[in-house]
Write an enzyme that holds these catalytic residues in place. Structure first.
Site, PDB file in Angstrom:
ATOM      1  CG  ASP A  18      -1.947  -1.119   1.194  1.00  8.45           C
ATOM      2  OD1 ASP A  18      -2.414  -1.470   0.095  1.00  8.45           O
ATOM      3  OD2 ASP A  18      -2.271  -1.655   2.265  1.00  8.45           O
ATOM      4  NE  ARG A  98      -1.815   0.003  12.139  1.00  8.89           N
ATOM      5  CZ  ARG A  98      -0.821  -0.622  11.548  1.00  8.89           C
ATOM      6  NH1 ARG A  98       0.408  -0.472  12.016  1.00  8.89           N
ATOM      7  NH2 ARG A  98      -1.024  -1.394  10.505  1.00  8.89           N
ATOM      8  CG  ASP A 127      -4.747  -0.650  11.048  1.00  7.93           C
ATOM      9  OD1 ASP A 127      -5.001  -0.807  12.253  1.00  7.93           O
ATOM     10  OD2 ASP A 127      -4.006  -1.412  10.403  1.00  7.93           O
ATOM     11  CB  SER A 179      -3.232  -7.869   3.853  1.00  5.41           C
ATOM     12  OG  SER A 179      -3.130  -6.681   4.614  1.00  5.41           O
TER      13      SER A 179
END
Length: 406
Positions: A18, A98, A127, A179
């Site tokens: 990404d 995060r 996220d 992923s």
């Protein structure tokens, strides 16, 4: 702020699929702004190798690597361990990292005079919420760019097409295009064959597991490990004192080698859909198990039961991106206070994915062998009759009412 007014962007950069293509995409779609790539080191180890060269070659002006390992461990993971927070059966690996990454992005954006912060989280996942709530907490007026909510790319396959067309080097192929998210605490796997819950995961496929082996490949001989805690926080492994992040690192090695901490779950995402993933959390699984063993000895019934209820709320708070909130601060205070006497040693036997208690000791134990023994003790069993009469009085009165004998 219009696109052409954005001159400098701070990008959360992992070097994965990404974020690798986001740099050229931002250059093409935001009037060629300066891109400052920021990678939060949360213990992903070899994934940081070659990152600066890759970021610069694909258009970033520089790469800033922020060491966030101890902040993540000491300020987020350890309080969560004390609370026993799990989201469903998930040990919150991605969610732990995060908040501290989002906070650092905001701080760097303000320090660099950036016009916007960009992240590579999809519009389907959790996220995006976690990053953006942290950014809003520390840079409330900062513009946030989320390409997955803007661009025409619809799949990871199309992302690979874009990367190939723009000469962006990738470490994955179409066949290994899972992923993944990795940090010191865990590694997650999503996508490809895992998208169908009917498919059994091939844990022994070469290159799939990265933090250890499957239970099938684990040794035939059990391994023992002893963990020492002080006020709910781990302080030593097998008698060797070390900081918490090093303890996790050590337990990852021991647990990974014995097939510990691999789960296959379908979880409920914040955005409303269910998602299937495979998670590796070897050291964290051992720590949660050991901590719970010690709490059995040292925490009184009422406090333990309330804490178990609050653990669900605490896990929801973390999972849903609300780490930087007054509720977190209040619940963390409770977690710390309730762990005041969670001090002692826990010995565990690890065998082919299983964790087996092998002895727990504490100077603050509430366990009395004299009281509980089946042999002679100081406990007067006759006193139980009066207790039961009082405890059962409402039940007796209800029964008498129903019989018309009150």
């Amino acid at each position: 702020m219009k696109k052409e007014e954005i001159k400098k962007i701070v990008l959360a950069y992992s070097g994965g699929l990404d974020t690798s293509i986001i740099i050229p995409w931002l250059k093409e779609n935001y009037n060629n702004p300066e891109i400052i790539a920021v990678s939060g080191n949360v213990g992903q180890a070899d994934e940081l190798e070659g990152l600066e060269e890759k970021a610069l070659k694909t258009g970033a002006s520089k790469l800033i690597v922020a060491d966030l390992v101890d902040e993540m461990v000491d300020e987020v993971i350890i309080p969560s361990l004390k609370m026993g927070a799990k989201y469903e059966t998930y040990l919150l690996g991605t969610a732990f990292a995060r908040p501290v990454i989002g906070k650092k992005l905001a701080e760097i954006a303000l320090a660099e005079g950036a016009d916007a912060v960009c992240h590579g989280a999809t519009g389907k996942g959790n996220d995006q919420v976690r990053f953006e709530l942290a950014i809003k907490r520390f840079a409330p007026n900062m513009k946030i760019i989320a390409p997955w909510r803007e661009w025409d790319i619809k799949s990871r396959e199309e992302e690979i097409d874009y990367a190939e067309a723009h000469n962006v080097p990738l470490k994955i192929s179409r066949e290994t295009n899972y992923s993944k998210d990795k940090n010191l605490w865990h590694l997650s796997h999503e996508g490809l064959d895992l998208e169908d819950p009917a498919n059994e995961p091939d844990l022994d496929k070469p290159g799939f597991l990265e933090m250890g082996v499957s239970p099938m490949k684990a040794p035939d001989k059990p391994a023992y490990v002893t963990i020492d805690f002080e006020s709910g926080a781990p302080v030593a492994v097998d008698g060797e004192k070390m900081k918490a992040s090093k303890i996790i690192e050590k337990l990852n090695e021991i647990g990974g080698a014995n097939g510990i901490g691999i789960i296959d779950i379908v979880e409920n995402r914040l955005v409303g859909m269910k998602d299937r993933g495979i998670y590796e959390t070897p050291g964290g699984t051992i720590l949660y198990f050991a901590h719970a063993q010690l709490e059995m000895l040292t925490v009184d019934k009422d406090t333990l039961h309330v804490k178990q209820k609050l653990a669900v709320d605490y896990a929801d708070l973390i999972y849903n991106g609300k780490w930087y909130s007054p509720l977190q601060e209040a619940l963390t205070s409770f977690a710390n206070e309730s762990n005041k006497y969670v001090t002692g040693s826990v010995k565990l036997k690890l065998y082919k994915g299983n964790i087996i208690p092998a002895g727990t000791t504490s100077p603050y134990s509430l366990y009395s062998e004299n009281l509980v023994t089946f042999g002679e003790s100081d406990y007067d069993q006759a006193q139980a009759a009066g207790f039961i009469n009082l405890w059962g009085l409402p039940t007796k009165v209800q029964a008498l009412r129903e019989q018309g004998k009150l």
